[in-house]
Design a protein around this motif. Structure first.
Motif, PDB file in Angstrom:
ATOM      1  N   THR A   1       0.836  -1.206   0.000  1.00  0.00           N
ATOM      2  CA  THR A   1       0.000   0.000   0.000  1.00  0.00           C
ATOM      3  C   THR A   1       0.870   1.255   0.000  1.00  0.00           C
ATOM      4  O   THR A   1       0.552   2.245  -0.670  1.00  0.00           O
ATOM      5  CB  THR A   1      -0.955  -0.017   1.215  1.00  0.00           C
ATOM      6  OG1 THR A   1      -1.806  -1.155   1.099  1.00  0.00           O
ATOM      7  CG2 THR A   1      -1.808   1.245   1.281  1.00  0.00           C
TER       8      THR A   1
ATOM      9  N   GLU B   1      -7.677   0.703  -0.977  1.00  0.00           N
ATOM     10  CA  GLU B   1      -7.885  -0.482  -0.153  1.00  0.00           C
ATOM     11  C   GLU B   1      -9.140  -0.232   0.690  1.00  0.00           C
ATOM     12  O   GLU B   1      -9.351   0.865   1.190  1.00  0.00           O
ATOM     13  CB  GLU B   1      -6.668  -0.651   0.761  1.00  0.00           C
ATOM     14  CG  GLU B   1      -6.599  -1.966   1.489  1.00  0.00           C
ATOM     15  CD  GLU B   1      -5.318  -2.069   2.341  1.00  0.00           C
ATOM     16  OE1 GLU B   1      -4.663  -1.051   2.580  1.00  0.00           O
ATOM     17  OE2 GLU B   1      -5.006  -3.200   2.755  1.00  0.00           O
TER      18      GLU B   1
ATOM     19  N   ASP C   1      -5.763  -1.818  -4.981  1.00  0.00           N
ATOM     20  CA  ASP C   1      -5.172  -2.299  -3.734  1.00  0.00           C
ATOM     21  C   ASP C   1      -6.036  -3.399  -3.124  1.00  0.00           C
ATOM     22  O   ASP C   1      -7.074  -3.124  -2.547  1.00  0.00           O
ATOM     23  CB  ASP C   1      -5.014  -1.131  -2.755  1.00  0.00           C
ATOM     24  CG  ASP C   1      -4.051  -1.470  -1.624  1.00  0.00           C
ATOM     25  OD1 ASP C   1      -3.670  -2.650  -1.497  1.00  0.00           O
ATOM     26  OD2 ASP C   1      -3.674  -0.545  -0.878  1.00  0.00           O
ATOM     27  N   GLU C   2      -5.597  -4.629  -3.265  1.00  0.00           N
ATOM     28  CA  GLU C   2      -6.274  -5.800  -2.717  1.00  0.00           C
ATOM     29  C   GLU C   2      -7.771  -5.832  -3.000  1.00  0.00           C
ATOM     30  O   GLU C   2      -8.589  -5.891  -2.072  1.00  0.00           O
ATOM     31  CB  GLU C   2      -6.039  -5.859  -1.200  1.00  0.00           C
ATOM     32  CG  GLU C   2      -4.557  -5.805  -0.873  1.00  0.00           C
ATOM     33  CD  GLU C   2      -4.189  -6.608   0.357  1.00  0.00           C
ATOM     34  OE1 GLU C   2      -4.905  -7.575   0.655  1.00  0.00           O
ATOM     35  OE2 GLU C   2      -3.182  -6.274   0.973  1.00  0.00           O
TER      36      GLU C   2
HETATM   37 MG   LIG Z   1      -1.968  -2.702   2.158  1.00  0.00          MG
END
Ligand SMILES: [Mg+2]
Ligand SMILES: Nc1ncnc2c1ncn2[C@@H]1O[C@H](COP(=O)(O)OP(=O)(O)OP(=O)(O)O)[C@@H](O)[C@H]1O
Length: 234
Positions: free
Chosen positions: A41, A83, A159-160
């Motif tokens: 991140t 995220e 992000d994820e």
């Molecule tokens: Mg992260």
């Protein structure tokens, strides 16, 4: 297209990323993998200008972008799906999507993007007038994805995106990411789900304690003994 040259990131005394170098070519889907706290991140946030770097350089289309404000970086076409989704719960789905288009001055392009997004995610069309808070977790992820696409990005950073999604929804999301990439979108995909990341990408980087420990073609990484053992559970 986008290059990180020996980038380091510190939070006060905490050294989060140390001398990381990444190359993302136009049209590529690059996976950035690593365990909790590896620095994934931080890298994405430094590219989008949300946090400063303490050493190195970030170059986009042959120009240095580190030091520019997040707004300037976004307006150059680097757009992040944050995220944890972060959609606006009290705005409708349609309003959430239009927030993504705020940099887009041309109404025709916005209309075209809206069609593209609602074709990719029919559920967003169905729920267009409902509040963001009324969507399920998976639908909110699609909304965050769609909102980023509304900005007409040159590079999309995710992000994820699979975090908290069921295996079925993860699979569906994977297909959508692949489709967007096939249409030509350059994507930097951060994933803890290494299998998903490497299946979708052409190239991957594995971060360990803030350093790029392994990198190579995704096919190579899928066969790498270390990657298999540490990230693929084989
Ligand atoms: Mg992260
Ligand atoms: N705001 C902050 N202040 C201090 N340390 C931070 C901050 N944000 C992150 N860190 C530290 O920096 C390191 C990298 O964190 P980062 O969030 O980039 O990792 P990550 O790979 O995204 O992890 P995750 O998979 O949990 O999202 C960690 O050690 C983390 O504790």
């Amino acid at each position: 297209m986008l290059e990180l040259k020996s980038v380091s990131i510190n939070y006060g005394a905490v050294k989060a990323v140390h001398s990381a170098s990444l190359v993302i070519n136009r049209g590529e889907l690059v996976a950035l993998l690593g365990a909790n706290g590896a620095g994934k991140t931080s890298i994405i946030n430094s590219i989008s200008g949300a946090i400063p770097i303490s050493a190195g350089e970030i170059v986009f289309l042959n120009e240095r972008i580190n030091g520019l404000s997040p707004d300037r970086i976004a307006s150059r076409g680097i757009i992040q799906v944050p995220e944890g989704r972060r959609i606006f719960p009290f705005l409708t789905v349609g309003e959430n999507l239009m927030v993504g288009a705020y940099l887009q001055k041309d109404k025709k392009t916005t209309q075209k993007n809206l069609e593209r997004v609602t074709n990719l995610f029919p559920i967003l069309k169905e729920k267009f007038k409902q509040k963001g808070s009324e969507l399920s977790g998976g639908q909110q992820q699609m909304l965050a994805f769609g909102r980023a696409l509304m900005a007409n990005p040159m590079v999309l950073m995710m992000d994820e995106p699979s975090l908290g999604l069921s295996p079925l929804l993860t699979q569906e999301l994977g297909k959508q990411i692949r489709e967007i990439n096939r249409e030509g979108m350059t994507i930097l995909l951060v994933e803890q789900n290494a299998r998903m990341g490497l299946t979708l990408s052409t190239k991957g980087y594995v971060l360990v304690n803030g350093q790029v420990a392994i990198s190579g073609s995704s096919a190579e990484l899928l066969n790498d003994d270390l990657v298999k053992e540490a990230y693929l559970g084989m």
